[in-house]
Design a protein around this motif. Structure first.
Motif, PDB file in Angstrom:
ATOM      1  N   PRO A 124      44.409  24.159  32.091  1.00  0.00           N
ATOM      2  CA  PRO A 124      43.240  24.421  32.944  1.00  0.00           C
ATOM      3  C   PRO A 124      42.723  23.153  33.620  1.00  0.00           C
ATOM      4  N   PHE A 136      41.776  22.745  37.716  1.00  0.00           N
ATOM      5  CA  PHE A 136      40.498  22.263  38.260  1.00  0.00           C
ATOM      6  C   PHE A 136      40.683  20.952  39.018  1.00  0.00           C
ATOM      7  N   ARG A 187      41.819  21.441  42.478  1.00  0.00           N
ATOM      8  CA  ARG A 187      40.743  21.926  43.345  1.00  0.00           C
ATOM      9  C   ARG A 187      39.637  20.885  43.509  1.00  0.00           C
ATOM     10  N   GLY A 204      37.812  27.751  30.898  1.00  0.00           N
ATOM     11  CA  GLY A 204      39.113  27.113  30.695  1.00  0.00           C
ATOM     12  C   GLY A 204      39.252  26.453  29.342  1.00  0.00           C
ATOM     13  N   ALA A 212      43.619  33.114  33.675  1.00  0.00           N
ATOM     14  CA  ALA A 212      42.805  32.671  34.812  1.00  0.00           C
ATOM     15  C   ALA A 212      43.314  33.293  36.106  1.00  0.00           C
ATOM     16  N   GLY A 213      44.615  33.329  36.261  1.00  0.00           N
ATOM     17  CA  GLY A 213      45.202  33.949  37.451  1.00  0.00           C
ATOM     18  C   GLY A 213      44.893  35.426  37.543  1.00  0.00           C
ATOM     19  N   TYR A 237      42.328  36.961  36.158  1.00  0.00           N
ATOM     20  CA  TYR A 237      40.895  37.117  36.402  1.00  0.00           C
ATOM     21  C   TYR A 237      40.551  36.815  37.857  1.00  0.00           C
ATOM     22  N   HIS A 238      40.997  35.692  38.336  1.00  0.00           N
ATOM     23  CA  HIS A 238      40.620  35.279  39.701  1.00  0.00           C
ATOM     24  C   HIS A 238      41.432  35.988  40.777  1.00  0.00           C
ATOM     25  N   GLY A 239      42.647  36.374  40.454  1.00  0.00           N
ATOM     26  CA  GLY A 239      43.498  36.979  41.463  1.00  0.00           C
ATOM     27  C   GLY A 239      43.475  38.480  41.504  1.00  0.00           C
ATOM     28  N   MET A 275      38.934  39.882  40.357  1.00  0.00           N
ATOM     29  CA  MET A 275      37.838  39.484  41.243  1.00  0.00           C
ATOM     30  C   MET A 275      38.019  40.015  42.667  1.00  0.00           C
ATOM     31  N   ARG A 276      38.995  40.851  42.889  1.00  0.00           N
ATOM     32  CA  ARG A 276      39.231  41.397  44.244  1.00  0.00           C
ATOM     33  C   ARG A 276      38.330  42.539  44.525  1.00  0.00           C
TER      34      ARG A 276
END
Length: 164
Positions: free
Chosen positions: A90, A94, A97, A105, A155-156, A158-160, A163-164
């Motif tokens: 993780p 970060f 980014r 994370g 994480a992928g 969740y975020h990918g 979260m859509r």
């Protein structure tokens, strides 16, 4: 001196569950390194992970050279190395980014590392069954690798996906 290093400066003597204490201290110190050093935090953590891993192979080997098959609970440098390996995943995300690592994370890396370290599936268990000083280190490095990979996958997802 080997004992001080192997017990992460005596954290390994905390009871109960010295491995969990060692992992908790490792994730907090690793997170602090990543957080307080800013953009340099991830590279510093990566270098320190390599140093702690190499140091652990040497110092654990020295402390256990006359005790084949022994894996004392107070030796937690293996947890530090494995936990930092898990945390690198993780932290790298970060770092790429250019933002500091936030709580999901490191928490996921900690929980997953402890899961794999206790459960000992597949290569983790095989390394643990070696019965030598290298096995003391290797089982936690495998656990850290698996925990880091699963942390990034979660994480992928969740975020990918979620979260859509």
């Amino acid at each position: 001196m080997f004992h001080a290093i192997n017990t992460a400066f005596y954290v390994g003597h905390l009871k109960p569950a010295p491995g969990t204490w060692g992992s908790l201290v490792a994730v907090l110190v690793g997170w602090a390194i990543e957080h307080f050093l800013g953009h340099a935090g991830f590279p510093v953590l990566a270098i320190l992970t390599l140093v702690v891993t190499a140091l652990g192979f040497y110092t654990v080997g020295q402390e256990l050279k006359d005790r084949p098959g022994d894996d004392p609970g107070e030796i937690v440098i293996d947890e530090v190395a494995g936990q930092w390996l898990a945390l690198l995943f993780p932290a790298m995300g970060f770092w790429m980014r250019d933002v500091p690592m936030v709580w999901p994370g490191p928490v996921a890396a900690f929980l997953l590392f402890r899961l794999f370290d206790i459960w000992k599936p597949w290569l983790v268990g095989r390394a643990d069954r070696r019965g030598d000083a290298a096995g003391v280190m290797l089982d936690d490095l495998w656990a850290g690798l698996f925990a880091g990979i699963i942390t990034v996958i979660l994480a992928g997802l969740y975020h990918g996906v979620m979260m859509r």
